[in-house]
Design an enzyme around this catalytic site. Structure first.
Site, PDB file in Angstrom:
ATOM      1  N   CYS A 147       0.852  -1.189   0.000  1.00  0.00           N
ATOM      2  CA  CYS A 147       0.000   0.000   0.000  1.00  0.00           C
ATOM      3  C   CYS A 147       0.887   1.238   0.000  1.00  0.00           C
ATOM      4  O   CYS A 147       1.936   1.262   0.633  1.00  0.00           O
ATOM      5  CB  CYS A 147      -0.891  -0.010   1.245  1.00  0.00           C
ATOM      6  SG  CYS A 147      -1.790   1.530   1.487  1.00  0.00           S
ATOM      7  N   LYS A 303       4.156  11.840   8.097  1.00  0.00           N
ATOM      8  CA  LYS A 303       2.781  11.716   8.547  1.00  0.00           C
ATOM      9  C   LYS A 303       2.748  11.471  10.055  1.00  0.00           C
ATOM     10  O   LYS A 303       3.579  10.732  10.583  1.00  0.00           O
ATOM     11  CB  LYS A 303       2.142  10.529   7.803  1.00  0.00           C
ATOM     12  CG  LYS A 303       0.631  10.569   7.824  1.00  0.00           C
ATOM     13  CD  LYS A 303       0.046   9.392   7.062  1.00  0.00           C
ATOM     14  CE  LYS A 303      -1.408   9.205   7.483  1.00  0.00           C
ATOM     15  NZ  LYS A 303      -2.023   8.002   6.988  1.00  0.00           N
TER      16      LYS A 303
HETATM   17 ZN   LIG Z   1      -3.421   1.109   3.063  1.00  0.00          ZN
END
Ligand SMILES: [Zn+2]
Length: 503
Positions: A147, A303
């Site tokens: 991802c 992040k």
């Molecule tokens: Zn993800």
């Protein structure tokens, strides 16, 4: 005759598998400022938030913490609610999706409406699932086999699930978004969504096996072996909180002509701009009228995660600096729709040079002068330039709210405050007072100085009054304190922003 239409404002409901971090605080205060501004305009506002309890992430976090999902979501759910209260976020309603009796019936009703419309069917699906996203990823979305956002390895899943016929809705979605029936702000997020839709929409799974969901979540109507997919479940909160499928509130704030604004982070844009409106179209319900998509908070360009999140604990910041300074920093110093780095040193600087140095100082000066010279405050014959600046500021704030550029609204208000400070300097009320009392000059000159003094101070009070009014949606406590200082007449008091202790 224009009766103001109702406005429904929501923030997203976060999944509650850990303590809230500063990113949650940002979304809460942004949506609160929007709701408060609409209330200020006299509109019929309903403002809600809640917690996404039925996420698989919560189940896994509970297992890690050796507790039950029920206990985990109750514990962290209470923390999210406490964060909203700590930040003086004035919700009209707040929904915990696992424990609130309104939620499951609404999910069922929504599902049934989509099924009745022929948009729900069962098929075997095999694909790579990211638990971080709570979503299957397409081959084209993989970055180095994983991802793009999450580090957890993807899971190869194969099971028979219920699907939603999203592929049917590309055309109507594009028409709604391009025609601004569903307005997406800012423009770059709108472009991103339109490009995504033009690449073609695939049907998506809206259930998972009861086993994979660990039995946690809302059952699929008529199929006890399946649990409703977490996003279908979570998005339904926007209508379950209104009592859908029944109820006066649902009719008033969702179906009747009015506005429906979702404030969300850019990381969940697709779910809100594609899945959710498609489900609503299928169910024959109104669409949100706008998505206001904010940027994310980073720390040194990374992040905010759990480890970094601890370093910028919103509760600690409020305890250290006060509620409004934290709200001010989040709303004024972080770009509303772009990613911004959190910097505590800049929060401190903003406190000292802007809140204390500009706003607090203006209030102290004007109140001290009014106390000393005891001139009655007038509301006519004020300084034309300052009046005009105040009116321009009001228009700039309205525009900034419409554009979802809250940092621009606060910049405009602080320009008004700076203009008022300059006005105090340039009118020099202490000199006017001296001339008004100077017995060596004639009565006409003394009278003129007295009138000028009254006009100068009254203009300053007017600028402060307008500043307080415009600040109210952003810094409600500060606005209230300014008004209390100006009424019944301006008087000195303790500084609004006392010096911070070092460290
Ligand atoms: Zn993800």
């Amino acid at each position: 005759m224009n009766t103001p239409k109702p406005v429904f404002v929501t923030s997203a409901i976060p999944y509650v598998n850990a303590e809230p971090h500063l990113g949650h605080a940002l979304e809460l205060v942004q949506s609160d400022a929007l709701a408060r501004y609409q209330r200020l305009l006299g509109r019929d506002v309903h403002f809600t938030s809640g917690t996404d309890d039925n996420s698989l992430k919560n189940v896994r976090a509970a297992a890690r913490a050796r507790t039950t999902p029920t206990e985990l979501v109750a514990r962290y759910g209470a923390e999210f609610r406490r964060l909203a209260e700590t930040l003086h976020v004035a919700h009209d309603d707040f929904i915990h999706t696992a424990s609130d009796g309104r939620h499951a019936p609404a999910v069922h009703a929504l599902w049934k409406r989509c099924a009745d419309n022929g948009d729900v069917y069962k098929k075997v699906y095999r694909g790579l699932y990211c638990v971080g996203c709570e979503s299957f990823l397409r081959e084209s979305e993989l970055v180095a086999g994983g991802c793009a956002t999450h580090t957890e390895p993807l899971e190869l899943l194969e099971e028979e699930n219920w699907f939603f016929r999203l592929s049917r809705y590309a055309e109507p979605l594009l028409a709604a978004i391009e025609g601004e029936r569903l307005r997406i702000l800012p423009q770059e997020r709108k472009n991103e969504v339109c490009q995504f839709i033009r690449r073609g929409l695939e049907d998506f799974s809206i259930s998972r096996s009861r086993a994979r969901a660990n039995g946690w979540g809302v059952s699929v109507p008529g199929d006890e072996t399946q649990i409703v997919y977490v996003w279908f479940d979570a998005l339904a909160n926007y209508v379950s909180v209104l009592g859908f499928p029944n109820g006066e509130k649902f009719d008033r704030y969702w179906q009747a002509p009015g506005e429906r604004w979702h404030v969300i982070g850019k990381d969940i844009l697709r779910f809100h701009a594609v899945y959710w409106p498609a489900v609503l179209l299928s169910a024959g319900l109104a669409l949100p009228t706008s998505l206001r998509v904010h940027g994310l908070i980073t720390s040194q360009r990374k992040k905010l995660g759990k480890s970094l999140g601890n370093a910028v604990d919103p509760f600690r910041l409020v305890a250290r600096y006060g509620v409004d300074p934290v709200r001010y920093y989040l709303l004024a110093h972080l770009h509303t729709t772009k990613d911004s780095d959190f910097r505590e040193d800049l929060l401190r600087t903003a406190y000292g040079s802007e809140l204390a140095g500009k706003l607090g100082n203006l209030l102290q000066r004007v109140c001290a002068l009014c106390d000393r010279y005891e001139v009655p405050i007038i509301t006519t014959d004020l300084d034309a330039t300052l009046l005009e600046t105040a009116e321009r500021t009001r228009a700039a704030v309205a525009q900034a709210i419409d554009d979802f550029a809250l940092h621009d609204a606060l910049r405009a208000i602080f320009e008004l405050i700076a203009a008022a400070n300059r006005h105090v300097d340039s009118t020099a009320p202490w000199q006017l007072a001296q001339r008004a009392n100077d017995t060596s000059s004639g009565p006409a000159q003394r009278k003129a100085a007295q009138v000028a003094l009254q006009r100068a101070l009254s203009s300053d009070v007017h600028a402060l009054t307008v500043s307080a009014e415009l600040l109210a949606p952003f810094l409600p406590g500060t606005a209230r304190a300014i008004r209390a200082r100006l009424e019944p007449k301006p008087h000195l008091g303790v500084p609004l922003f006392p010096p911070l202790s070092p460290g």
